[in-house]
Motif scaffolding. Structure first.
Motif, mmCIF file in Angstrom:
data_model
loop_
_atom_site.group_PDB
_atom_site.id
_atom_site.type_symbol
_atom_site.label_atom_id
_atom_site.label_comp_id
_atom_site.label_asym_id
_atom_site.label_seq_id
_atom_site.Cartn_x
_atom_site.Cartn_y
_atom_site.Cartn_z
ATOM 1 N N ARG A 83 0.824 -1.216 0.000
ATOM 2 C CA ARG A 83 0.000 0.000 0.000
ATOM 3 C C ARG A 83 0.854 1.260 0.000
ATOM 4 N NH1 ARG A 83 -3.064 -3.356 3.140
ATOM 5 N NH2 ARG A 83 -5.151 -3.698 2.335
ATOM 6 N N ARG A 111 -3.955 -2.239 -7.180
ATOM 7 C CA ARG A 111 -5.062 -2.360 -6.220
ATOM 8 C C ARG A 111 -5.575 -3.798 -6.174
ATOM 9 N NH1 ARG A 111 -6.297 2.578 -8.514
ATOM 10 N NH2 ARG A 111 -7.807 1.633 -9.933
ATOM 11 N N GLN A 161 -5.579 -6.336 -3.012
ATOM 12 C CA GLN A 161 -6.827 -6.979 -2.601
ATOM 13 C C GLN A 161 -6.659 -8.495 -2.553
ATOM 14 O OE1 GLN A 161 -9.849 -5.426 -1.604
ATOM 15 N NE2 GLN A 161 -10.013 -7.511 -0.826
ATOM 16 N N ASN A 162 -5.991 -9.050 -3.541
ATOM 17 C CA ASN A 162 -5.733 -10.490 -3.560
ATOM 18 C C ASN A 162 -4.919 -10.900 -2.326
ATOM 19 O OD1 ASN A 162 -3.763 -12.810 -4.220
ATOM 20 N ND2 ASN A 162 -5.384 -13.081 -5.740
ATOM 21 N N ASP A 204 -4.742 -9.326 0.567
ATOM 22 C CA ASP A 204 -5.639 -9.221 1.722
ATOM 23 C C ASP A 204 -6.595 -10.416 1.785
ATOM 24 O OD1 ASP A 204 -4.693 -6.801 2.804
ATOM 25 O OD2 ASP A 204 -6.068 -5.595 1.594
ATOM 26 N N ASP A 205 -7.140 -10.797 0.634
ATOM 27 C CA ASP A 205 -8.072 -11.929 0.590
ATOM 28 C C ASP A 205 -7.378 -13.227 0.995
ATOM 29 O OD1 ASP A 205 -10.071 -10.202 -0.247
ATOM 30 O OD2 ASP A 205 -9.982 -10.838 -2.358
#
Length: 143
Positions: free
Chosen positions: A72, A85, A89-90, A92-93
């Motif tokens: 980030r 982004r 997100q991947n 984080d998932d």
């Protein structure tokens, strides 16, 4: 009021647009983050018994969460912003799914297997994004 508007519009016309981030500098920074993260993950003891899965999964989740935070902080070039982004997100998932795995008893084979499949699918998606973004150090399970 008119003078203020004229001053603002003059300033806007004379200011240079923000320079875009150098794509190679971005890739170098992200690859370095991924290299460090992979080394941390490689250092974790792979579970050899069902009761060791939860601590391992929590450790992997922690590594991925740290990686996402570091990612980030890297500003992507505009041409890679959407992919960046999606990559975060991947990550984080994946961390979330590893935490779910830690909370799921291995004896619950259906849920445990479904979470493992989800982690695998996210990993494949990450590898696709890494390849598209030219981030070889961010690919996992490729060698």
């Amino acid at each position: 009021m008119i003078a203020l508007a004229a001053a603002v519009s003059t300033a806007a016309c004379t200011s240079e647009p923000a320079a875009d981030v150098d794509p190679q500098a971005f890739r170098d920074a992200v690859n370095a983050i991924c290299t460090t993260s992979q080394a941390e993950q490689d250092a974790l003891a792979v579970p050899d018994a069902p009761n060791a899965v939860a601590p391992f999964a929590l450790d992997v989740a922690g590594v991925l969460e740290s990686e996402a935070e570091l990612l980030r902080a890297v500003t992507p070039p505009s041409s890679l912003a959407a992919d960046h982004r999606a990559f975060i997100q991947n990550t984080d998932d994946q961390a979330r799914r590893w935490r779910e795995l830690a909370a799921t008893p291995p004896e619950n084979a259906a849920d445990f297997g479904a979470i493992q499949t989800g982690i695998l699918e996210l990993g494949l998606g990450r590898n696709d994004l890494a390849a598209e973004m030219q981030l070889p150090s961010c690919r996992r399970g490729t060698g």
